[in-house]
Motif scaffolding. Structure first.
Motif, PDB file in Angstrom:
ATOM      1  N   GLN A  35     -82.298 -36.043 -15.764  1.00 44.04           N
ATOM      2  CA  GLN A  35     -83.381 -36.256 -14.809  1.00 44.04           C
ATOM      3  C   GLN A  35     -84.349 -35.076 -14.829  1.00 44.04           C
ATOM      4  O   GLN A  35     -85.576 -35.254 -14.841  1.00 44.04           O
ATOM      5  CB  GLN A  35     -82.812 -36.446 -13.399  1.00 44.04           C
ATOM      6  N   LEU A  36     -83.779 -33.857 -14.873  1.00 43.63           N
ATOM      7  CA  LEU A  36     -84.626 -32.658 -14.896  1.00 43.63           C
ATOM      8  C   LEU A  36     -85.429 -32.577 -16.196  1.00 43.63           C
ATOM      9  O   LEU A  36     -86.599 -32.204 -16.204  1.00 43.63           O
ATOM     10  CB  LEU A  36     -83.766 -31.406 -14.724  1.00 43.63           C
ATOM     11  N   ASP A  37     -84.776 -32.929 -17.328  1.00 42.59           N
ATOM     12  CA  ASP A  37     -85.487 -32.905 -18.612  1.00 42.59           C
ATOM     13  C   ASP A  37     -86.649 -33.891 -18.607  1.00 42.59           C
ATOM     14  O   ASP A  37     -87.743 -33.601 -19.119  1.00 42.59           O
ATOM     15  CB  ASP A  37     -84.516 -33.241 -19.750  1.00 42.59           C
ATOM     16  N   LYS A  38     -86.428 -35.046 -17.998  1.00 45.71           N
ATOM     17  CA  LYS A  38     -87.471 -36.066 -17.944  1.00 45.71           C
ATOM     18  C   LYS A  38     -88.652 -35.584 -17.081  1.00 45.71           C
ATOM     19  O   LYS A  38     -89.828 -35.742 -17.445  1.00 45.71           O
ATOM     20  CB  LYS A  38     -86.897 -37.351 -17.376  1.00 45.71           C
ATOM     21  N   ILE A  39     -88.338 -34.978 -15.920  1.00 48.21           N
ATOM     22  CA  ILE A  39     -89.394 -34.454 -15.031  1.00 48.21           C
ATOM     23  C   ILE A  39     -90.188 -33.379 -15.739  1.00 48.21           C
ATOM     24  O   ILE A  39     -91.440 -33.345 -15.689  1.00 48.21           O
ATOM     25  CB  ILE A  39     -88.770 -33.891 -13.724  1.00 48.21           C
ATOM     26  N   LYS A  40     -89.506 -32.471 -16.432  1.00 46.11           N
ATOM     27  CA  LYS A  40     -90.166 -31.372 -17.138  1.00 46.11           C
ATOM     28  C   LYS A  40     -91.075 -31.903 -18.241  1.00 46.11           C
ATOM     29  O   LYS A  40     -92.219 -31.458 -18.384  1.00 46.11           O
ATOM     30  CB  LYS A  40     -89.108 -30.441 -17.716  1.00 46.11           C
ATOM     31  N   GLU A  41     -90.581 -32.865 -19.046  1.00 44.37           N
ATOM     32  CA  GLU A  41     -91.371 -33.418 -20.135  1.00 44.37           C
ATOM     33  C   GLU A  41     -92.633 -34.127 -19.617  1.00 44.37           C
ATOM     34  O   GLU A  41     -93.724 -33.978 -20.177  1.00 44.37           O
ATOM     35  CB  GLU A  41     -90.516 -34.392 -20.950  1.00 44.37           C
ATOM     36  N   GLU A  42     -92.477 -34.904 -18.558  1.00 43.92           N
ATOM     37  CA  GLU A  42     -93.621 -35.609 -17.983  1.00 43.92           C
ATOM     38  C   GLU A  42     -94.672 -34.625 -17.445  1.00 43.92           C
ATOM     39  O   GLU A  42     -95.878 -34.811 -17.634  1.00 43.92           O
ATOM     40  CB  GLU A  42     -93.159 -36.550 -16.869  1.00 43.92           C
TER      41      GLU A  42
ATOM     42  N   GLU B  67     -91.517 -33.565  -7.226  1.00 45.07           N
ATOM     43  CA  GLU B  67     -90.336 -34.058  -7.934  1.00 45.07           C
ATOM     44  C   GLU B  67     -89.194 -33.042  -7.914  1.00 45.07           C
ATOM     45  O   GLU B  67     -88.039 -33.386  -7.625  1.00 45.07           O
ATOM     46  CB  GLU B  67     -90.716 -34.393  -9.375  1.00 45.07           C
ATOM     47  N   LEU B  68     -89.485 -31.787  -8.241  1.00 50.13           N
ATOM     48  CA  LEU B  68     -88.421 -30.775  -8.270  1.00 50.13           C
ATOM     49  C   LEU B  68     -87.872 -30.498  -6.879  1.00 50.13           C
ATOM     50  O   LEU B  68     -86.673 -30.237  -6.709  1.00 50.13           O
ATOM     51  CB  LEU B  68     -88.946 -29.485  -8.889  1.00 50.13           C
ATOM     52  N   THR B  69     -88.734 -30.533  -5.897  1.00 48.84           N
ATOM     53  CA  THR B  69     -88.272 -30.320  -4.516  1.00 48.84           C
ATOM     54  C   THR B  69     -87.322 -31.438  -4.100  1.00 48.84           C
ATOM     55  O   THR B  69     -86.327 -31.199  -3.391  1.00 48.84           O
ATOM     56  CB  THR B  69     -89.470 -30.262  -3.554  1.00 48.84           C
ATOM     57  N   SER B  70     -87.595 -32.657  -4.552  1.00 46.81           N
ATOM     58  CA  SER B  70     -86.716 -33.795  -4.247  1.00 46.81           C
ATOM     59  C   SER B  70     -85.329 -33.600  -4.870  1.00 46.81           C
ATOM     60  O   SER B  70     -84.299 -33.945  -4.266  1.00 46.81           O
ATOM     61  CB  SER B  70     -87.335 -35.101  -4.762  1.00 46.81           C
ATOM     62  N   VAL B  71     -85.304 -33.019  -6.092  1.00 44.44           N
ATOM     63  CA  VAL B  71     -84.015 -32.750  -6.745  1.00 44.44           C
ATOM     64  C   VAL B  71     -83.213 -31.739  -5.944  1.00 44.44           C
ATOM     65  O   VAL B  71     -81.996 -31.888  -5.730  1.00 44.44           O
ATOM     66  CB  VAL B  71     -84.243 -32.254  -8.187  1.00 44.44           C
TER      67      VAL B  71
END
Length: 339
Positions: A4-11, A38-42
């Motif tokens: 999930q983190l990799d996907k957020i970072k790539e986007e 997005e990162l805050t939600s994680v």
């Protein structure tokens, strides 16, 4: 979680690379790093992660944040540099072009005329005194020998604030205030704006300017008045100017007179400017009425004096040969720049 983190970072990185404006970068920052990003939600979902996995997940979130922030900063500097370069290209100064003209203003015709009148009387030893435009009826009328129901009030009927307060119809109240102070002798002029309920036309306005003069001393006579105004007329209109006094009536002076000067266009021979008479009326004057002196606390047996009043606009109209008073107030730069 890692996927999930990799996907957020790539986007995020993909959107940053495709951005072509600083505003879009700010929107991306808010979308991924903001309070609701997005990162805050994680981070908020960490409560669902096993306790032993939380440090590892937190580290991955921080690493993703640092990568996104670094890319944002790098792209922001690049876009700012490009925007600056574009601005510099558009704002190139051609030093061979002629400079733009600097438009500098100057004094209004009324101000020019006022300064000249003040210069003349200051040269004679007079003091320039100003007073309030909203005046007591007592000073505007009563102390000038114009009691209630006096016919002279009809000629000067003005704008009342209440029964006791009025927009002054003349600057004579300033003279009354100075006389009340009892500091004698007095040699003064009182310029300022005055108000009367006149219809607007080529020679009248409900708001205009006056310059009134006053001299109080021992042994002042009508001869002193005539000499003073003759000298004033010569200074203002030319050395060859002559004056003529015609009997008149003013409530606050006795005897009173209106003053004419020889036409400075034709020298008194008669022309269109003076309507063929050779003379032009400029002001009213007279010896201060003994009752006015008494009401202001001055002994008329010991002191005498004279007073005069001239319309500032009339001086400007005559001096610059303007045929319509309204031109002075329309603020048309094509007219005003001539003076």
């Amino acid at each position: 979680m890692k996927d999930q983190l990799d996907k957020i970072k790539e986007e995020a990185l993909k959107q940053i690379e495709s951005s072509d404006a600083l505003e879009k970068l700010n929107d991306i920052r808010v979308a991924y790093l903001g309070k609701k990003g997005e990162l805050t939600s994680v981070l908020k979902s960490m409560k669902d992660v096993a306790p032993e996995e939380r440090p590892k997940v937190g580290q991955m979130v921080n690493e993703a944040r640092e990568i996104i922030e670094a890319k944002l900063e790098e792209t922001m500097k690049s876009l700012a540099r490009k925007a600056r370069e574009e601005q510099m290209k558009k704002e190139v100064i051609d030093v061979t072009l002629p400079a733009s003209k600097n438009n500098v203003g100057h004094s209004h015709p009324n101000t020019i005329a006022l300064e000249e009148v003040e210069r003349i009387f200051i040269g004679m030893g007079y003091e320039v005194v100003e007073g309030p435009e909203v005046e007591y009826d007592e000073y505007n009328f009563e102390k000038l020998n114009i009691p209630a129901n006096h016919p002279a009030k009809d000629e000067q009927d003005t704008f009342y604030i209440n029964k006791e307060m009025v927009l002054r119809t003349q600057t004579s109240p300033v003279q009354a205030r100075v006389m009340e102070q009892g500091k004698l002798p007095i040699r003064m002029i009182a310029p300022g704006r005055v108000f009367r309920s006149d219809e607007v036309d080529a020679t009248h306005s409900p708001s205009f300017h006056q310059i009134e003069g006053l001299v109080i001393d021992k042994n002042i006579t009508f001869a002193d008045l005539k000499g003073t105004l003759a000298e004033f007329a010569k200074e203002l209109f030319g050395e060859d100017t002559k004056v003529k006094f015609r009997p008149h009536h003013f409530p606050f002076t006795e005897p009173s007179a209106e003053v004419d000067v020889t036409c400075f266009k034709c020298g008194g021979s008669g022309c269109r400017f003076c309507k063929g008479s050779g003379w032009i009326e400029i002001l009213g004057c007279g010896m201060v009425h003994p009752h006015v002196l008494e009401m202001c606390g001055i002994d008329p047996e010991e002191y005498t004096g004279f007073a005069f009043g001239v319309g500032l606009e009339r001086i400007a109209l005559l001096k610059y040969e303007i045929d319509d008073m309204r031109l002075l107030y329309e603020n048309d730069i094509r007219f005003l720049k001539q003076f």
